[in-house]
Design a protein around this motif. Sequence first.
Motif, short mmCIF file in Angstrom:
data_model
loop_
_atom_site.label_atom_id
_atom_site.label_comp_id
_atom_site.label_asym_id
_atom_site.label_seq_id
_atom_site.Cartn_x
_atom_site.Cartn_y
_atom_site.Cartn_z
N PRO A 1 47.14 31.49 55.50
CA PRO A 1 45.91 32.02 54.89
C PRO A 1 46.02 33.55 54.80
N ARG A 2 45.57 34.11 53.61
CA ARG A 2 45.66 35.57 53.40
C ARG A 2 44.62 36.27 54.25
N ARG A 3 45.06 37.25 54.89
CA ARG A 3 44.15 38.06 55.69
C ARG A 3 44.17 39.47 55.14
N PHE A 4 43.00 40.07 55.14
CA PHE A 4 42.92 41.46 54.69
C PHE A 4 43.37 42.35 55.83
N ASN A 5 44.37 43.11 55.55
CA ASN A 5 44.77 44.08 56.56
C ASN A 5 43.92 45.33 56.38
N ARG A 6 44.01 46.27 57.26
CA ARG A 6 43.17 47.47 57.22
C ARG A 6 43.35 48.26 55.94
N LYS A 7 44.56 48.41 55.51
CA LYS A 7 44.83 49.21 54.32
C LYS A 7 44.16 48.59 53.10
N ARG B 1 40.35 49.09 53.23
CA ARG B 1 39.99 50.47 52.88
C ARG B 1 40.06 50.69 51.37
N MET B 2 41.07 50.15 50.74
CA MET B 2 41.20 50.30 49.29
C MET B 2 40.03 49.65 48.55
N TYR B 3 39.63 48.46 48.98
CA TYR B 3 38.49 47.78 48.35
C TYR B 3 37.19 48.56 48.61
N ALA B 4 37.02 49.07 49.80
CA ALA B 4 35.83 49.85 50.12
C ALA B 4 35.79 51.14 49.29
N LEU B 5 36.91 51.82 49.16
CA LEU B 5 36.99 53.03 48.36
C LEU B 5 36.70 52.72 46.89
N GLY B 6 37.26 51.64 46.38
CA GLY B 6 36.99 51.23 45.00
C GLY B 6 35.51 50.93 44.78
N GLY B 7 34.88 50.28 45.73
CA GLY B 7 33.45 49.98 45.62
C GLY B 7 32.60 51.23 45.63
N ILE B 8 32.96 52.17 46.50
CA ILE B 8 32.22 53.44 46.57
C ILE B 8 32.38 54.21 45.27
N LEU B 9 33.60 54.28 44.73
CA LEU B 9 33.84 54.97 43.47
C LEU B 9 33.05 54.32 42.34
N LEU B 10 32.97 53.02 42.32
CA LEU B 10 32.21 52.31 41.30
C LEU B 10 30.72 52.66 41.40
#
Length: 186
Positions: free
Chosen positions: A21-27, A30-39
């Motif tokens: 099963p795919r697990r989100f690693n920290r990196k 962070r990329m998804y969070a940064l993308g959401g904030i930029l959006l």
Amino acid sequence: MPPAPEASAAGRGTAARTPAPRRFNRKRRRMYALGGILLLVAVAVALVLGAFRDNLLFFYSPSDIQAKQVEPGTRLRVGGLVEAGSVIRGPGTNVAFTVSDGAKTLVIHYDGLLPDLFREGQGIVAEGRLEPDGTVTAEQVLAKHDETYMPPEVVDAMKRTGTWHGEGTPEGSHQKLLKTGSGDPS
């Protein structure tokens, strides 16, 4: 009895082929969070710019309105000199008058109390909407506040049309007050 080597190899091979099963690693998080904030920031900026555009009032002289073919319904500020003999008072607080920049004229309709300093031959600035018939329905009329002052926008418009015959700067008495430092503009 131990399992046959072929059977255990086959069993491990099947387990190795099944993806974990795919697990989100920290990196990645962070990329998804940064993308959401930029959006979210982009959406906020777009909303703010849209609000500014709706509230933005451009200044026009009567000549500018005709030359630039301003669309009816556009909110604007228009300025010029109130032409002598052009003020027509209607019922209640309705009034119509003509404003000129020396080259072109424009009829302004206003329903409200005019400023005390409103007179024929004086500079004014009216804020309102351009109507399809080429007149302006004003929501607010601003008049000059002393004998030598004229709104800078009106002076600039008159200078462009070559009808400005005043002296000095558009600020008039304000510059004199700053230079002399006294309350007397002369």
